[in-house]
Design a protein around this motif. Structure first.
Motif, PDB file in Angstrom:
ATOM      1  N   SER A 156       0.843  -1.198   0.000  1.00  0.00           N
ATOM      2  CA  SER A 156       0.000   0.000   0.000  1.00  0.00           C
ATOM      3  C   SER A 156       0.875   1.242   0.000  1.00  0.00           C
ATOM      4  N   THR A 157       0.284   2.339  -0.491  1.00  0.00           N
ATOM      5  CA  THR A 157       0.937   3.640  -0.480  1.00  0.00           C
ATOM      6  C   THR A 157      -0.080   4.676  -0.028  1.00  0.00           C
ATOM      7  N   SER A 158       0.287   5.481   0.979  1.00  0.00           N
ATOM      8  CA  SER A 158      -0.632   6.485   1.516  1.00  0.00           C
ATOM      9  C   SER A 158      -0.019   7.868   1.378  1.00  0.00           C
ATOM     10  N   PHE A 159      -0.795   8.799   0.803  1.00  0.00           N
ATOM     11  CA  PHE A 159      -0.342  10.179   0.646  1.00  0.00           C
ATOM     12  C   PHE A 159      -0.708  10.954   1.906  1.00  0.00           C
ATOM     13  N   ARG A 200       3.768   7.521   2.769  1.00  0.00           N
ATOM     14  CA  ARG A 200       4.085   6.324   3.564  1.00  0.00           C
ATOM     15  C   ARG A 200       3.761   5.081   2.744  1.00  0.00           C
ATOM     16  N   THR A 201       4.759   4.236   2.592  1.00  0.00           N
ATOM     17  CA  THR A 201       4.618   3.006   1.814  1.00  0.00           C
ATOM     18  C   THR A 201       4.834   1.803   2.724  1.00  0.00           C
ATOM     19  N   LYS A 202       4.028   0.760   2.506  1.00  0.00           N
ATOM     20  CA  LYS A 202       4.167  -0.465   3.298  1.00  0.00           C
ATOM     21  C   LYS A 202       4.680  -1.593   2.410  1.00  0.00           C
ATOM     22  N   LEU A 203       5.714  -2.283   2.922  1.00  0.00           N
ATOM     23  CA  LEU A 203       6.332  -3.403   2.212  1.00  0.00           C
ATOM     24  C   LEU A 203       6.071  -4.700   2.968  1.00  0.00           C
ATOM     25  N   ARG A 204       5.761  -5.745   2.252  1.00  0.00           N
ATOM     26  CA  ARG A 204       5.684  -7.058   2.884  1.00  0.00           C
ATOM     27  C   ARG A 204       7.036  -7.743   2.737  1.00  0.00           C
ATOM     28  N   VAL A 259       5.003  -6.669   7.751  1.00  0.00           N
ATOM     29  CA  VAL A 259       4.717  -5.528   6.887  1.00  0.00           C
ATOM     30  C   VAL A 259       5.431  -4.328   7.487  1.00  0.00           C
ATOM     31  N   ILE A 260       6.332  -3.729   6.717  1.00  0.00           N
ATOM     32  CA  ILE A 260       7.191  -2.653   7.200  1.00  0.00           C
ATOM     33  C   ILE A 260       6.842  -1.360   6.473  1.00  0.00           C
ATOM     34  N   SER A 261       6.637  -0.287   7.259  1.00  0.00           N
ATOM     35  CA  SER A 261       6.358   1.025   6.677  1.00  0.00           C
ATOM     36  C   SER A 261       7.645   1.818   6.525  1.00  0.00           C
ATOM     37  N   PHE A 262       7.710   2.614   5.476  1.00  0.00           N
ATOM     38  CA  PHE A 262       8.791   3.585   5.357  1.00  0.00           C
ATOM     39  C   PHE A 262       8.227   4.860   4.736  1.00  0.00           C
ATOM     40  N   ASP A 263       8.871   5.980   5.063  1.00  0.00           N
ATOM     41  CA  ASP A 263       8.398   7.290   4.610  1.00  0.00           C
ATOM     42  C   ASP A 263       9.360   7.886   3.600  1.00  0.00           C
ATOM     43  N   MET A 264       8.778   8.559   2.619  1.00  0.00           N
ATOM     44  CA  MET A 264       9.580   9.332   1.681  1.00  0.00           C
ATOM     45  C   MET A 264       8.928  10.700   1.526  1.00  0.00           C
ATOM     46  N   PRO A 299       6.016   7.676  -6.796  1.00  0.00           N
ATOM     47  CA  PRO A 299       6.112   6.717  -5.694  1.00  0.00           C
ATOM     48  C   PRO A 299       5.836   5.300  -6.182  1.00  0.00           C
ATOM     49  N   PRO A 300       6.323   4.293  -5.463  1.00  0.00           N
ATOM     50  CA  PRO A 300       6.054   2.908  -5.861  1.00  0.00           C
ATOM     51  C   PRO A 300       4.567   2.603  -5.761  1.00  0.00           C
ATOM     52  N   THR A 301       4.134   1.598  -6.491  1.00  0.00           N
ATOM     53  CA  THR A 301       2.721   1.229  -6.493  1.00  0.00           C
ATOM     54  C   THR A 301       2.562  -0.224  -6.054  1.00  0.00           C
ATOM     55  N   PHE A 302       1.328  -0.604  -5.778  1.00  0.00           N
ATOM     56  CA  PHE A 302       1.000  -1.947  -5.300  1.00  0.00           C
ATOM     57  C   PHE A 302       1.614  -3.025  -6.204  1.00  0.00           C
ATOM     58  N   GLY A 303       2.289  -3.974  -5.579  1.00  0.00           N
ATOM     59  CA  GLY A 303       2.874  -5.093  -6.309  1.00  0.00           C
ATOM     60  C   GLY A 303       4.306  -4.894  -6.735  1.00  0.00           C
ATOM     61  N   ASP A 304       4.813  -3.660  -6.649  1.00  0.00           N
ATOM     62  CA  ASP A 304       6.216  -3.423  -7.018  1.00  0.00           C
ATOM     63  C   ASP A 304       7.153  -4.119  -6.020  1.00  0.00           C
ATOM     64  N   ASN A 305       8.263  -4.611  -6.528  1.00  0.00           N
ATOM     65  CA  ASN A 305       9.324  -5.125  -5.662  1.00  0.00           C
ATOM     66  C   ASN A 305      10.387  -4.044  -5.528  1.00  0.00           C
ATOM     67  N   VAL A 306      10.664  -3.644  -4.288  1.00  0.00           N
ATOM     68  CA  VAL A 306      11.629  -2.576  -4.052  1.00  0.00           C
ATOM     69  C   VAL A 306      12.590  -2.986  -2.942  1.00  0.00           C
TER      70      VAL A 306
END
Length: 353
Positions: A301-304, A310-314, A319-324, A332-339
């Motif tokens: 997920s990505t939240s503006f 704020r983006t959440k990574l599995r 599930v880990i959140s990080f801020d940019m 910003p990255p979108t759902f399903g992207d691998n980062v």
């Protein structure tokens, strides 16, 4: 010697103990915030300092004088309540003057002191108004002026900003801090708002279940939380469940990925569960990001959030959140992207309790 000392304070209401062995030494002129959720005991401790509650055991000493036998009106304390508690039948001038009149101060001295206080809170032009003619923020400033007018040794504030809207809260908390520093008055501030506590305090007491989980500067409380509760209550935090891979090198496994910690994990053995903490702002997915540690995961997920995204990574089962920062020039990255999230190993903290 500390100016305000609380030693082994205990408080029970019937069979329920609400404060357990509370110890605190506050220096003269220090601004200390009691921070915690509802029911943690912070207001009870404040009320015991004021004399509205009596400790079941322990002592409270102000400037070398034990307060145990003193009633509230015998303690040189200024108190500001959440609900303002202004007298509706008195104008601003008379509300601020009330404590001075009770103390028998001559009228000329009282009027001079009231003018000083109204100037301090920048409300001289409203001296003749009644509380119902003031905004919430103005009423709370009058309550502050009334508490300060009697020149108290200690100023106590019990969630004074919680009834105000967000913009007024920010403005008034900065004003309270500025006034406190200008007067050099020892202050204890009770709040459940972590941003308030972090922004204006010299030190913070994080309370949990009637105990002080941690006492430290805002920097210490935020960056090096002492317990799981402090880590989760103060700021936004990722709690990551991992397993020890090699205690000798500090290697831990997060899902099927392995990272090395800077902290010592001596005494643990391979396969032991371990809880880690990582602040959302500690990581970056930029290719140019510096960091000696990296974890790869899938965006869920990505939240503006205005200035921040704020983006959440599995990653494994976590599930880990990080801020940019919000940069219109970056997508910003979108759902399903691998980062790949890069960060410094020192920012991955071990949660001990």
């Amino acid at each position: 010697m500390s100016f305000l000392t609380l030693t082994n304070i205990q408080k029970s209401f019937g069979p329920v103990q609400v404060v357990h062995g509370f110890d605190m030494a506050i220096e003269k002129g220090e601004f200390v915030s009691f921070l915690g959720p509802s029911g943690c005991g912070k207001t009870t401790v404040l009320r015991m300092i004021a004399g509205f509650e009596t400790p079941s055991s322990g002592s409270i000493v102000i400037d070398g004088k034990d307060q145990g036998t003193l009633k509230p009106n015998q303690r040189n304390i200024g108190m500001v309540f959440q609900a303002y508690a202004l007298f509706p039948n008195m104008n601003v001038h008379d509300n601020v003057a009330f404590g001075l009149k009770v103390a028998g101060s001559p009228k000329s001295e009282t009027d001079t002191r009231v003018k000083q206080m109204l100037s301090l809170i920048k409300l001289e032009h409203l001296a003749d108004r009644f509380p119902y003619q003031l905004s919430g923020g103005q009423q709370q400033r009058v309550a502050l002026a009334r508490a300060l007018a009697v020149k108290p040794q200690v100023l106590l504030l019990d969630e004074p900003l919680s009834a105000l809207d967000a913009k007024i809260r920010v403005s008034l908390r900065e004003e309270i801090r500025q006034i406190q520093q200008q007067l050099g008055i020892t202050t204890v501030f009770v709040t459940h708002d972590q941003e308030e506590a972090l922004s204006i305090s010299d030190r913070i007491v994080v309370m949990n279940g009637g105990r002080a989980d941690q006492i430290g500067t805002p920097f210490e409380i935020y960056n090096t939380p002492a317990t799981r509760f402090v880590a989760s209550f103060v700021g936004t935090l990722n709690i990551i469940e991992a397993k020890v891979a090699d205690p000798a090198t500090g290697a831990v496994a997060i899902g099927n990925q392995q990272v090395s910690l800077k902290e010592q994990i001596a005494g643990m053995k391979g396969g032991d569960p371990i809880s880690l903490a990582l602040r959302p702002e500690a990581g970056s997915i930029a290719d140019s990001a510096k960091g000696d540690t990296a974890l790869t995961g899938e965006v869920v997920s990505t939240s503006f959030l205005g200035s921040v995204i704020r983006t959440k990574l599995r990653i494994g089962s976590d599930v880990i959140s990080f801020d940019m920062f919000n940069d219109p020039g970056l997508t910003p990255p979108t759902f399903g992207d691998n980062v790949t999230l890069r960060f410094a190993a020192k920012d991955l903290l071990v949660i001990r309790e």
